[in-house]
Design an enzyme around this catalytic site. Structure first.
Site, PDB file in Angstrom:
ATOM      1  N   TYR A 188      -1.706  -0.480  10.941  1.00 27.52           N
ATOM      2  CA  TYR A 188      -2.200  -0.944   9.946  1.00 27.52           C
ATOM      3  C   TYR A 188      -0.959  -0.785   8.808  1.00 27.52           C
ATOM      4  O   TYR A 188      -0.329  -1.834   8.422  1.00 27.52           O
ATOM      5  CB  TYR A 188      -3.356  -0.342   8.963  1.00 27.52           C
TER       6      TYR A 188
ATOM      7  N   LYS B 108       1.899  -3.351   7.384  1.00 29.87           N
ATOM      8  CA  LYS B 108       2.036  -3.454   6.054  1.00 29.87           C
ATOM      9  C   LYS B 108       3.728  -3.403   5.631  1.00 29.87           C
ATOM     10  O   LYS B 108       4.250  -3.999   4.722  1.00 29.87           O
ATOM     11  CB  LYS B 108       1.445  -2.816   5.190  1.00 29.87           C
TER      12      LYS B 108
ATOM     13  N   THR C  78       0.800  -1.188   0.012  1.00 24.93           N
ATOM     14  CA  THR C  78      -0.052   0.016  -0.108  1.00 24.93           C
ATOM     15  C   THR C  78       0.892   1.297   0.035  1.00 24.93           C
ATOM     16  O   THR C  78       1.936   1.200   0.491  1.00 24.93           O
ATOM     17  CB  THR C  78      -1.080  -0.149   1.161  1.00 24.93           C
ATOM     18  N   ASP C  79       0.308   2.381  -0.515  1.00 28.55           N
ATOM     19  CA  ASP C  79       1.194   3.823  -0.496  1.00 28.55           C
ATOM     20  C   ASP C  79       1.177   4.053   0.958  1.00 28.55           C
ATOM     21  O   ASP C  79       1.928   5.041   1.170  1.00 28.55           O
ATOM     22  CB  ASP C  79       0.293   4.627  -1.254  1.00 28.55           C
ATOM     23  N   GLU C  80       0.256   3.623   1.759  1.00 32.46           N
ATOM     24  CA  GLU C  80       0.341   4.139   3.233  1.00 32.46           C
ATOM     25  C   GLU C  80       1.723   3.691   4.034  1.00 32.46           C
ATOM     26  O   GLU C  80       2.081   4.380   4.929  1.00 32.46           O
ATOM     27  CB  GLU C  80      -0.954   3.574   4.038  1.00 32.46           C
TER      28      GLU C  80
HETATM   29  P1  NAD Z   1     -10.198  -7.060   2.317  1.00 29.44           P
HETATM   30  O1  NAD Z   1     -10.052  -6.687   3.821  1.00 29.44           O
HETATM   31  O2  NAD Z   1     -11.348  -6.596   1.303  1.00 29.44           O
HETATM   32  O3  NAD Z   1      -9.608  -8.320   2.231  1.00 29.44           O
HETATM   33  C1  NAD Z   1      -9.109  -9.147   2.982  1.00 29.44           C
HETATM   34  C2  NAD Z   1      -9.001 -10.603   2.742  1.00 29.44           C
HETATM   35  O4  NAD Z   1      -7.697 -11.361   2.971  1.00 29.44           O
HETATM   36  C3  NAD Z   1     -10.234 -11.173   2.958  1.00 29.44           C
HETATM   37  O5  NAD Z   1     -10.713 -12.108   2.212  1.00 29.44           O
HETATM   38  C4  NAD Z   1      -9.915 -11.947   4.342  1.00 29.44           C
HETATM   39  O6  NAD Z   1     -10.619 -12.911   4.699  1.00 29.44           O
HETATM   40  C5  NAD Z   1      -8.569 -12.515   3.964  1.00 29.44           C
HETATM   41  N1  NAD Z   1      -7.569 -12.605   5.194  1.00 29.44           N
HETATM   42  C6  NAD Z   1      -7.480 -11.794   5.981  1.00 29.44           C
HETATM   43  N2  NAD Z   1      -6.455 -12.261   6.959  1.00 29.44           N
HETATM   44  C7  NAD Z   1      -6.115 -13.460   6.347  1.00 29.44           C
HETATM   45  C8  NAD Z   1      -5.149 -14.751   6.811  1.00 29.44           C
HETATM   46  N3  NAD Z   1      -4.416 -14.369   8.182  1.00 29.44           N
HETATM   47  N4  NAD Z   1      -5.214 -15.719   6.029  1.00 29.44           N
HETATM   48  C9  NAD Z   1      -5.698 -15.836   4.916  1.00 29.44           C
HETATM   49  N5  NAD Z   1      -6.649 -14.865   4.482  1.00 29.44           N
HETATM   50  C10 NAD Z   1      -6.796 -13.674   5.209  1.00 29.44           C
HETATM   51  O7  NAD Z   1      -8.769  -6.236   1.797  1.00 29.44           O
HETATM   52  P2  NAD Z   1      -8.763  -5.445   0.281  1.00 29.44           P
HETATM   53  O8  NAD Z   1      -9.189  -3.926   0.360  1.00 29.44           O
HETATM   54  O9  NAD Z   1      -9.235  -6.428  -0.782  1.00 29.44           O
HETATM   55  O10 NAD Z   1      -7.236  -5.422   0.454  1.00 29.44           O
HETATM   56  C11 NAD Z   1      -6.475  -6.461  -0.223  1.00 29.44           C
HETATM   57  C12 NAD Z   1      -5.016  -6.275  -0.185  1.00 29.44           C
HETATM   58  O11 NAD Z   1      -4.687  -4.838  -0.914  1.00 29.44           O
HETATM   59  C13 NAD Z   1      -4.268  -6.063   1.190  1.00 29.44           C
HETATM   60  O12 NAD Z   1      -3.265  -6.545   1.163  1.00 29.44           O
HETATM   61  C14 NAD Z   1      -4.129  -4.380   1.344  1.00 29.44           C
HETATM   62  O13 NAD Z   1      -3.162  -4.033   2.414  1.00 29.44           O
HETATM   63  C15 NAD Z   1      -3.855  -4.277  -0.065  1.00 29.44           C
HETATM   64  N6  NAD Z   1      -4.329  -2.580  -0.457  1.00 29.44           N
HETATM   65  C16 NAD Z   1      -5.598  -2.484  -0.160  1.00 29.44           C
HETATM   66  C17 NAD Z   1      -6.118  -1.016  -0.732  1.00 29.44           C
HETATM   67  C18 NAD Z   1      -7.433  -0.623  -0.696  1.00 29.44           C
HETATM   68  O14 NAD Z   1      -7.812   0.529  -0.982  1.00 29.44           O
HETATM   69  N7  NAD Z   1      -8.450  -1.422  -0.332  1.00 29.44           N
HETATM   70  C19 NAD Z   1      -5.060  -0.318  -1.487  1.00 29.44           C
HETATM   71  C20 NAD Z   1      -3.811  -0.713  -1.588  1.00 29.44           C
HETATM   72  C21 NAD Z   1      -3.555  -1.985  -1.083  1.00 29.44           C
HETATM   73  O1  DAU Z   2      -4.003   4.065   0.557  1.00 27.27           O
HETATM   74  C1  DAU Z   2      -4.257   2.791   0.400  1.00 27.27           C
HETATM   75  C2  DAU Z   2      -4.912   2.385   1.786  1.00 27.27           C
HETATM   76  O2  DAU Z   2      -6.306   3.110   1.497  1.00 27.27           O
HETATM   77  C3  DAU Z   2      -5.335   0.933   1.752  1.00 27.27           C
HETATM   78  O3  DAU Z   2      -3.780   0.442   1.962  1.00 27.27           O
HETATM   79  C4  DAU Z   2      -6.097   0.465   3.012  1.00 27.27           C
HETATM   80  O4  DAU Z   2      -6.365  -0.793   3.047  1.00 27.27           O
HETATM   81  C5  DAU Z   2      -7.536   1.268   2.855  1.00 27.27           C
HETATM   82  O5  DAU Z   2      -8.367   1.038   3.865  1.00 27.27           O
HETATM   83  C6  DAU Z   2      -7.212   2.662   2.292  1.00 27.27           C
HETATM   84  O6  DAU Z   2      -6.733   3.295   3.630  1.00 27.27           O
HETATM   85  P1  DAU Z   2      -7.553   4.851   4.038  1.00 27.27           P
HETATM   86  O7  DAU Z   2      -7.621   4.785   5.513  1.00 27.27           O
HETATM   87  O8  DAU Z   2      -6.886   5.822   3.337  1.00 27.27           O
HETATM   88  O9  DAU Z   2      -8.984   4.596   3.568  1.00 27.27           O
HETATM   89  P2  DAU Z   2     -10.480   4.538   4.158  1.00 27.27           P
HETATM   90  O10 DAU Z   2     -11.432   4.440   3.041  1.00 27.27           O
HETATM   91  O11 DAU Z   2     -10.546   4.107   5.575  1.00 27.27           O
HETATM   92  O12 DAU Z   2     -10.330   6.507   4.565  1.00 27.27           O
HETATM   93  C7  DAU Z   2     -10.144   7.085   3.241  1.00 27.27           C
HETATM   94  C8  DAU Z   2     -10.157   8.334   3.918  1.00 27.27           C
HETATM   95  O13 DAU Z   2     -11.514   9.066   4.229  1.00 27.27           O
HETATM   96  C9  DAU Z   2      -9.345   8.948   4.977  1.00 27.27           C
HETATM   97  O14 DAU Z   2      -8.815  10.163   4.997  1.00 27.27           O
HETATM   98  C10 DAU Z   2     -10.118   8.702   6.326  1.00 27.27           C
HETATM   99  C11 DAU Z   2     -11.462   9.189   5.699  1.00 27.27           C
HETATM  100  N1  DAU Z   2     -12.707   8.736   6.418  1.00 27.27           N
HETATM  101  C12 DAU Z   2     -12.652   7.276   6.374  1.00 27.27           C
HETATM  102  C13 DAU Z   2     -13.934   6.756   7.043  1.00 27.27           C
HETATM  103  C14 DAU Z   2     -14.018   5.270   7.000  1.00 27.27           C
HETATM  104  C15 DAU Z   2     -13.716   9.484   6.938  1.00 27.27           C
HETATM  105  O15 DAU Z   2     -13.627  10.661   6.944  1.00 27.27           O
HETATM  106  N2  DAU Z   2     -14.819   8.846   7.538  1.00 27.27           N
HETATM  107  C16 DAU Z   2     -14.984   7.791   7.818  1.00 27.27           C
HETATM  108  O16 DAU Z   2     -15.785   6.963   8.174  1.00 27.27           O
END
Ligand code: NAD
Ligand code: DAU
Length: 330
Positions: free
Chosen positions: A145, A149, A121-123
């Site tokens: 988190y 990562k 992730t970019d985070e």
């Molecule tokens: P998500 O939370 O929707 O899904 C996570 C999945 O992983 C689920 O199916 C869960 O059951 C499975 N899981 C969790 N713990 C596990 C374990 N110990 N063993 C096996 N399976 C397990 O997540 P997402 O948003 O689809 O993110 C997927 C990946 O992409 C993550 O690694 C996350 O860090 C990364 N990522 C997400 C975002 C975003 O904006 N959602 C952005 C950048 C990177």
């Molecule tokens: O940047 C990549 C990341 O983006 C991924 O690695 C993470 O898995 C994914 O959860 C996401 O993280 P963020 O914290 O940026 O996403 P989130 O959707 O939780 O929040 C996006 C922005 O919105 C952040 O600035 C917090 C704000 N927010 C979020 C929630 C849930 C609110 O203002 N209110 C809310 O209720």
């Protein structure tokens, strides 16, 4: 090509499973089925001859040793993924995102798996006031988190340097689209708006994120998996930067609601102000995002509008307890 995809029942993982099957790969999906893992997300490929499912934890050494046998590459999506939950309970994040990644890596090393792609992730870079992070910038995570990562990324790079393993890391930006668990900003606000519930904007809502549609993110991962250099990191950003309040207003417009639903609530502790990625390195491999943000957001809102049967059951039970804990006192 036989792929082990972990976390394939989650949001981005399930989009990737669909893409890989459509492109002729054989896919083994290993998922623990946590609250975020939903078999419905892959129900339409469940009977496909090229698909199989293993219900297991990536931190379970015995299970993953078995699952990686005969696999050409592993794509590790499995993670605890929600920042707010990591602030409430960091333990599971360290267990899965750091330890689980190391267990999976070691199983791949022992079995001689050809390539390990870590979905990161970019985070991990932390916040940037202006400009954009390059892959060569240092990591500086803010939340439990992102620190977990980052720990996973460091394990992956260490396995490359120490054991010569072929690894690639992708660092994606904020992703949105169908099948995203309704705890993240976009699916939470869309489903709340559809139900006429308030939209809890943290602080002033001027925090900036770089948004990418799930299929574009998966395309970036696919490109890095097939064309990336061993030991390299690739940023995967959509390039659409917007403050949260703009996203909120767009969602209100698309759902036919007005600004009276906006509730500014107490800010997230340690909240990163801005993320931005330089994606030159991945673009040099031929990748570029193909969806414009306004169209992709409209498509996403349409999906949630027509798929209540997907998200309504989720927004009960454990979800309600989480929601009360997260937002109750804000
Ligand atoms: P998500 O939370 O929707 O899904 C996570 C999945 O992983 C689920 O199916 C869960 O059951 C499975 N899981 C969790 N713990 C596990 C374990 N110990 N063993 C096996 N399976 C397990 O997540 P997402 O948003 O689809 O993110 C997927 C990946 O992409 C993550 O690694 C996350 O860090 C990364 N990522 C997400 C975002 C975003 O904006 N959602 C952005 C950048 C990177
Ligand atoms: O940047 C990549 C990341 O983006 C991924 O690695 C993470 O898995 C994914 O959860 C996401 O993280 P963020 O914290 O940026 O996403 P989130 O959707 O939780 O929040 C996006 C922005 O919105 C952040 O600035 C917090 C704000 N927010 C979020 C929630 C849930 C609110 O203002 N209110 C809310 O209720």
């Amino acid at each position: 090509m036989k792929l082990l995809v972990t976390g394939g029942c989650g949001f981005i993982g399930s989009a990737f499973v669909h893409m890989a099957i459509e492109r002729g790969a054989e896919v083994v999906n290993l998922d623990k089925l946590t609250y975020a893992g939903n078999p419905e997300n892959v129900a339409d490929v469940a009977d496909h001859p090229a698909y199989s499912f293993v219900h297991a934890d990536i931190a379970d050494a015995e299970a993953v040793a078995e699952a990686v046998k005969g696999v050409d590459a592993v794509v590790n999506f499995a993670a605890e993924s929600h920042v707010d939950r990591s602030i409430l309970d960091p333990g599971e994040f360290i267990q899965t995102d750091v330890l689980g990644t190391a267990v999976l890596l070691d199983a791949c090393r022992t079995a001689g798996v050809g390539r390990f792609l870590q979905v990161s992730t970019d985070e991990v870079y932390g916040s940037i006031p202006s400009g954009a992070f390059k892959e060569t910038d240092p990591i500086n995570p803010s939340s439990p988190y992102s620190a977990s990562k980052a720990g996973g990324d460091l394990q992956v790079l260490a396995w490359h340097r120490t054991y010569g393993m072929d690894v690639v890391i992708t660092r994606g930006s904020n992703t949105f689209g169908p099948r995203q668990y309704p705890e993240k900003l976009i699916p939470l606000f869309v489903t709340n708006a559809l139900d006429g519930l308030s939209l809890p904007v943290y602080g002033d809502g001027m925090q900036v994120r770089d948004w990418i549609f799930a299929d574009d993110h998966c395309e970036g991962i696919w490109t890095a998996l097939h064309s990336g250099a061993a030991g390299e990191v690739y940023n995967v950003g959509g390039g659409y930067e917007a403050p949260n309040i703009e996203i909120t207003q767009r969602i209100l417009e698309l759902t036919g609601r007005d600004e009276s639903l906006i509730a500014h609530v107490e800010d997230r502790p340690g909240h990163d102000r801005r993320y931005a990625l330089d994606t030159t390195r991945l673009r040099e491999l031929g990748w570029e995002p193909s969806r414009g943000f306004p169209e992709a957001l409209a498509q996403t809102v349409e999906w949630y509008t027509s798929r209540r049967e997907w998200w309504e059951p989720i927004k009960s039970g454990e979800y309600r307890a989480y929601y009360e804990r997260q937002y109750g006192g804000r």
